[in-house]
Write a protein that holds these residues in place. Structure first.
Motif, PDB file in Angstrom:
ATOM      1  N   ILE A 249      -9.389   6.443  -1.283  1.00  0.00           N
ATOM      2  CA  ILE A 249      -8.438   5.616  -2.024  1.00  0.00           C
ATOM      3  C   ILE A 249      -8.792   4.152  -1.812  1.00  0.00           C
ATOM      4  CG2 ILE A 249      -6.012   5.080  -2.431  1.00  0.00           C
ATOM      5  CD1 ILE A 249      -5.434   7.694  -0.700  1.00  0.00           C
TER       6      ILE A 249
ATOM      7  N   GLY B 184       0.790  -1.229   0.000  1.00  0.00           N
ATOM      8  CA  GLY B 184       0.000   0.000   0.000  1.00  0.00           C
ATOM      9  C   GLY B 184       0.818   1.273   0.000  1.00  0.00           C
TER      10      GLY B 184
ATOM     11  N   ALA C 168      -7.420   0.418  -2.407  1.00  0.00           N
ATOM     12  CA  ALA C 168      -6.117  -0.214  -2.607  1.00  0.00           C
ATOM     13  C   ALA C 168      -6.332  -1.704  -2.840  1.00  0.00           C
ATOM     14  CB  ALA C 168      -5.231   0.023  -1.390  1.00  0.00           C
TER      15      ALA C 168
ATOM     16  N   VAL D 137      -3.264   0.955   8.113  1.00  0.00           N
ATOM     17  CA  VAL D 137      -4.424   1.857   8.110  1.00  0.00           C
ATOM     18  C   VAL D 137      -4.975   2.029   9.529  1.00  0.00           C
ATOM     19  CG1 VAL D 137      -6.832   2.050   7.355  1.00  0.00           C
ATOM     20  CG2 VAL D 137      -5.045   1.503   5.693  1.00  0.00           C
TER      21      VAL D 137
ATOM     22  N   PRO E 243      -0.984   4.402  -1.987  1.00  0.00           N
ATOM     23  CA  PRO E 243      -2.053   5.039  -1.204  1.00  0.00           C
ATOM     24  C   PRO E 243      -1.538   5.732   0.054  1.00  0.00           C
ATOM     25  CG  PRO E 243      -2.761   2.881  -1.935  1.00  0.00           C
ATOM     26  CD  PRO E 243      -1.309   2.990  -2.292  1.00  0.00           C
TER      27      PRO E 243
ATOM     28  N   GLY F  31      -1.945   9.489   1.336  1.00  0.00           N
ATOM     29  CA  GLY F  31      -2.454   9.788   2.669  1.00  0.00           C
ATOM     30  C   GLY F  31      -1.518  10.689   3.448  1.00  0.00           C
TER      31      GLY F  31
ATOM     32  N   ILE G 217      -8.420   5.354   3.315  1.00  0.00           N
ATOM     33  CA  ILE G 217      -7.910   4.229   2.529  1.00  0.00           C
ATOM     34  C   ILE G 217      -8.714   2.975   2.822  1.00  0.00           C
ATOM     35  CG2 ILE G 217      -5.904   2.750   2.077  1.00  0.00           C
ATOM     36  CD1 ILE G 217      -4.115   5.089   2.938  1.00  0.00           C
TER      37      ILE G 217
END
Length: 235
Positions: free
Chosen positions: A62, A47, A64, A79, A50, A54, A88
């Motif tokens: 987003i 990731g 992913a 995340v 993304p 972020g 995300i």
């Protein structure tokens, strides 16, 4: 086993099989994502792309996408650790089998993708299974990637991809066949004297034909110090 990596103020999780390189930062910088953009990142791995968006406050949402469960679990952990759930959304999915219950079709302003570079087989036996899938076209090929991008893009939306120069013809043909017209390409060189090792390409869904070859991006000066182009990708 996983490790942590500090991406600015974001603590991200990586593993031996799911890491990233300079090409991810090049693509993230090239993508031109705005704060109000809806983005889908295909072949997302851990990731990194993304997470760069972020970190920089880019994109309103987003998605992913990756087929490998370990990669998506690493991203979910990142995340949650950084409170990015409203930004995300990790999606465990085969991009050849995208469905509306995973991601709404024609939702994306931009689709980014750092796909497997090599055709299936050659050299893959020296890698772990996860590394081989990420680097070789074992579970998807360039045609699959472009078809998935076309399904996700709004009309007029942009596809942004990085790939190896020897695959340029394959990429252009696959984009055009999927309805994403190649509009510009930028070659990346380590120094001005060396051949390109990467290209960045932008395509637009539903656009008319006509592609521009941009000035090359050079990462190091003759004395091997970093150029302004290089420094910009890590801002």
């Amino acid at each position: 086993m996983y490790e942590t990596f500090d991406l600015g103020h974001i603590k991200m999780y990586v593993s031996n099989d799911h890491r990233f390189g300079t090409d991810a930062f090049l693509l993230a910088s090239y993508a031109g994502v705005r704060k109000d953009s809806v983005v889908c990142d295909l072949c997302t791995g851990c990731g990194i792309i993304p997470l760069i968006f972020g970190k920089n406050g880019k994109a309103s949402r987003i998605f992913a996408v990756d087929i490998q469960e370990e990669a998506i679990e690493l991203l979910k952990k990142t995340v949650a650790e950084n409170g990015l759930e409203d930004k995300i959304q990790p999606v465990l999915c085969d991009l050849r089998e995208l469905s509306q219950d995973k991601i709404t079709f024609e939702c994306a302003d931009i689709v980014t993708v750092n796909p497997p570079y090599m055709t299936g087989g050659s050299g893959a036996e020296r890698l772990s299974k996860a590394q081989a899938i990420a680097r070789h076209e074992l579970l998807c090929n360039i045609n699959d990637v472009c078809k998935a991008a076309a399904r996700l893009l709004k009309y007029g939306g942009l596809m942004k991809m990085c790939h190896r120069p020897e695959r340029l013809a394959d990429v252009i043909c696959a984009m055009r066949e999927s309805g994403v017209e190649p509009k510009s390409v930028t070659f990346v060189q380590n120094t001005a004297r060396e051949k390109p090792w990467l290209f960045l390409i932008s395509g637009k869904k539903g656009a008319a034909a006509g592609m521009i070859v941009e000035k090359p991006m050079v990462l190091r000066n003759d004395d091997l110090s970093f150029t302004e182009d290089y420094n910009k990708i890590y801002e």
